[in-house]
Write an enzyme that holds these catalytic residues in place. Structure first.
Site, PDB file in Angstrom:
ATOM      1  N   ASP A 116      -0.281   5.158   1.038  1.00 36.94           N
ATOM      2  CA  ASP A 116      -0.609   6.103   2.105  1.00 36.94           C
ATOM      3  C   ASP A 116      -0.601   5.416   3.470  1.00 36.94           C
ATOM      4  O   ASP A 116      -1.267   4.398   3.674  1.00 36.94           O
ATOM      5  CB  ASP A 116      -1.986   6.736   1.858  1.00 36.94           C
ATOM      6  CG  ASP A 116      -1.975   7.705   0.690  1.00 36.94           C
ATOM      7  OD1 ASP A 116      -1.004   8.477   0.569  1.00 36.94           O
ATOM      8  OD2 ASP A 116      -2.933   7.678  -0.107  1.00 36.94           O
TER       9      ASP A 116
ATOM     10  N   ALA B 168      -5.107   3.088  -3.003  1.00 36.70           N
ATOM     11  CA  ALA B 168      -6.430   3.680  -3.174  1.00 36.70           C
ATOM     12  C   ALA B 168      -6.349   5.200  -3.240  1.00 36.70           C
ATOM     13  O   ALA B 168      -7.369   5.885  -3.268  1.00 36.70           O
ATOM     14  CB  ALA B 168      -7.346   3.261  -2.016  1.00 36.70           C
TER      15      ALA B 168
ATOM     16  N   LYS C 295      -9.238  -3.867  -3.112  1.00 36.38           N
ATOM     17  CA  LYS C 295      -7.914  -4.036  -3.718  1.00 36.38           C
ATOM     18  C   LYS C 295      -7.735  -5.417  -4.323  1.00 36.38           C
ATOM     19  O   LYS C 295      -6.883  -5.621  -5.184  1.00 36.38           O
ATOM     20  CB  LYS C 295      -6.820  -3.736  -2.688  1.00 36.38           C
ATOM     21  CG  LYS C 295      -6.742  -2.259  -2.336  1.00 36.38           C
ATOM     22  CD  LYS C 295      -5.535  -1.946  -1.483  1.00 36.38           C
ATOM     23  CE  LYS C 295      -5.429  -0.444  -1.246  1.00 36.38           C
ATOM     24  NZ  LYS C 295      -4.238  -0.097  -0.441  1.00 36.38           N
TER      25      LYS C 295
ATOM     26  N   GLU D 215     -14.028   3.510   8.267  1.00 33.68           N
ATOM     27  CA  GLU D 215     -12.974   2.688   7.661  1.00 33.68           C
ATOM     28  C   GLU D 215     -12.179   1.911   8.696  1.00 33.68           C
ATOM     29  O   GLU D 215     -11.831   0.741   8.482  1.00 33.68           O
ATOM     30  CB  GLU D 215     -12.023   3.579   6.853  1.00 33.68           C
ATOM     31  CG  GLU D 215     -10.892   2.806   6.195  1.00 33.68           C
ATOM     32  CD  GLU D 215      -9.855   3.711   5.554  1.00 33.68           C
ATOM     33  OE1 GLU D 215      -8.815   3.180   5.107  1.00 33.68           O
ATOM     34  OE2 GLU D 215     -10.065   4.929   5.504  1.00 33.68           O
TER      35      GLU D 215
ATOM     36  N   ASP E 268       0.875  -1.168   0.000  1.00 32.40           N
ATOM     37  CA  ASP E 268       0.000   0.000   0.000  1.00 32.40           C
ATOM     38  C   ASP E 268       0.919   1.227   0.000  1.00 32.40           C
ATOM     39  O   ASP E 268       2.137   1.107   0.162  1.00 32.40           O
ATOM     40  CB  ASP E 268      -0.883  -0.049   1.248  1.00 32.40           C
ATOM     41  CG  ASP E 268      -1.710   1.211   1.431  1.00 32.40           C
ATOM     42  OD1 ASP E 268      -2.346   1.641   0.455  1.00 32.40           O
ATOM     43  OD2 ASP E 268      -1.695   1.767   2.548  1.00 32.40           O
TER      44      ASP E 268
ATOM     45  N   ASP F 144      -1.529  -1.062   5.840  1.00 35.28           N
ATOM     46  CA  ASP F 144      -1.939  -0.477   7.126  1.00 35.28           C
ATOM     47  C   ASP F 144      -3.419  -0.711   7.406  1.00 35.28           C
ATOM     48  O   ASP F 144      -3.934  -0.251   8.416  1.00 35.28           O
ATOM     49  CB  ASP F 144      -1.646   1.034   7.137  1.00 35.28           C
ATOM     50  CG  ASP F 144      -2.623   1.824   6.287  1.00 35.28           C
ATOM     51  OD1 ASP F 144      -3.337   2.681   6.824  1.00 35.28           O
ATOM     52  OD2 ASP F 144      -2.691   1.565   5.069  1.00 35.28           O
TER      53      ASP F 144
END
Length: 395
Positions: free
Chosen positions: A65, A179, A227, A110, A63, A252
């Protein structure tokens, strides 16, 4: 059951302890207080298998961010690729206000450990869609993105250069499945001088018109919890990733765990999760999901250490000398992998074969003097002799 060898007075349990010493993964960073593991032995065995397979069988999927970038610095949140766009060069104050309202509404959802991924999924689509619609309305100019990144407080994790450079040096492909906003992501990497040829990115890319003004976002929307679809639809087409069945996965979010679903016939997958926020509420679910959990760790120390170990060239023979307290003799251990049949001559010894399927040692024979013919199986030869004698001679 413990078998005793009368002439050595050493139980087979000692053999198993020696085997552990010989094969244990030597990565001190895994002992850091910020590192949590549910099954340490499984983690070490996976890393060991990946090291034996070598860099040519490895790929890294990550990932971006809050995984490759820091979560916070000096007690202040580091901006994500979407938040980097919060710049007066690109968007107005009203857009900033609306984007922050959306963040405050959807981000708690989230990271809510009490909600299932299925429950979160439509809400994530709703969040990403609304944000992208706001950005399109601002008519963002492509030629202003680099300046916005430069003026932002975006920061990659400490040790990022070692991470990117090491992968490039060993020709290990890095697939970033994000994302976030791909155009911004690329600019962050480029300005940090680590956009190497082995880096591949799957993300939400902007679609600019002929004048360089944002008019839409390209392709399928990628958010935190879809994803898997992105990995399946895009990763399979990347030729550089083919024939690399071992995966180091970094993320994360629990949604990042599906990023390796596009790997063809995976053999060893090691997952590392950065637990950045709401630690106590999410710790249990992360430990049960990721192989390794890094709690509030803003560095790449652990991933870098794992990569150093996996890509290190090790000899087929590993030696260890110590004093056996059971028989008070100097012990010299040889971990050998023979390419063809050999005859081994020695004084006191135990010959064992490691059965990887059963994860156990199978004793082959116990001899006081003499020789034994060994084949291509991996053998552990525990050779005993006094301190004044040469313990073993291998022909």
């Amino acid at each position: 059951m413990i078998y005793h060898v009368p002439w050595i007075y050493t139980p087979v349990r000692t053999v198993l302890a020696i085997w552990h010493q010989l094969t244990k993964t030597e990565i001190p960073e895994l002992a850091k207080c910020s590192v949590l593991m549910r099954e340490r032995s499984r983690v070490e065995e996976t890393i060991h298998c990946m090291q034996r397979a070598g860099a040519g069988n490895l790929q890294v999927i990550s990932d971006f961010d809050m995984t490759l970038t820091r979560f916070a610095h000096n007690s202040k949140r580091v901006p994500t690729t979407h938040n980097i766009l919060d710049n007066r060069l690109l968007i107005n104050e009203d857009c900033t206000k609306k984007m922050r309202e959306l963040l405050n509404t959807y981000y708690p959802i989230e990271i809510d450990a009490s909600r299932s991924a299925e429950e979160k999924l439509p809400l994530m689509v709703e969040w990403w869609t609304k944000v992208h619609e706001l950005l399109i309305q601002q008519k963002i100019r492509k030629d202003m993105l680099a300046r916005a990144v430069k003026e932002s407080s975006a920061m990659l994790r400490e040790g990022y250069k070692v991470f990117f450079d090491h992968l490039a040096e060993h020709q290990v492909p890095l697939l970033i499945l994000s994302a976030g906003v791909g155009d911004v992501l690329e600019e962050v990497i480029r300005q940090n001088h680590v956009f190497h040829p082995n880096v591949h990115i799957i993300s939400n890319y902007m679609d600019f018109d002929h004048t360089g003004v944002l008019q839409a976002f390209k392709g399928q929307l990628i958010h935190t919890f879809n994803k898997r679809e992105g990995a399946l639809s895009h990763a399979a087409g990347l030729r550089e990733l083919q024939g690399r069945p071992n995966v180091l996965l970094l993320g994360d979010s629990l949604g990042d765990l599906t990023m390796a679903d596009g790997v063809s016939e995976p053999q060893n997958v090691l997952t590392v999760g950065f637990l950045n926020d709401q630690v106590e509420e999410r710790k249990e679910s992360y430990i049960n999901s990721f192989d390794i959990v890094l709690v509030k760790d803003e560095t790449m120390d652990v991933p870098n250490a794992i990569l150093r170990y996996i890509t290190s060239s090790r000899d087929n023979k590993k030696k260890l000398c110590f004093m056996c307290t059971a028989c008070y003799l100097c012990v010299r251990c040889e971990y050998l992998k023979f390419k063809s049949k050999h005859t081994v001559h020695m004084s006191f010894f135990i010959a064992c074969r490691y059965d990887s399927a059963a994860n156990s040692l199978l004793p082959l024979c116990f001899k006081r003097f003499g020789s034994v013919i060994v084949d291509t199986d991996t053998l552990i030869l525990l050779c005993y002799g006094s301190t004044s004698q040469r313990a073993v001679a291998v022909c």
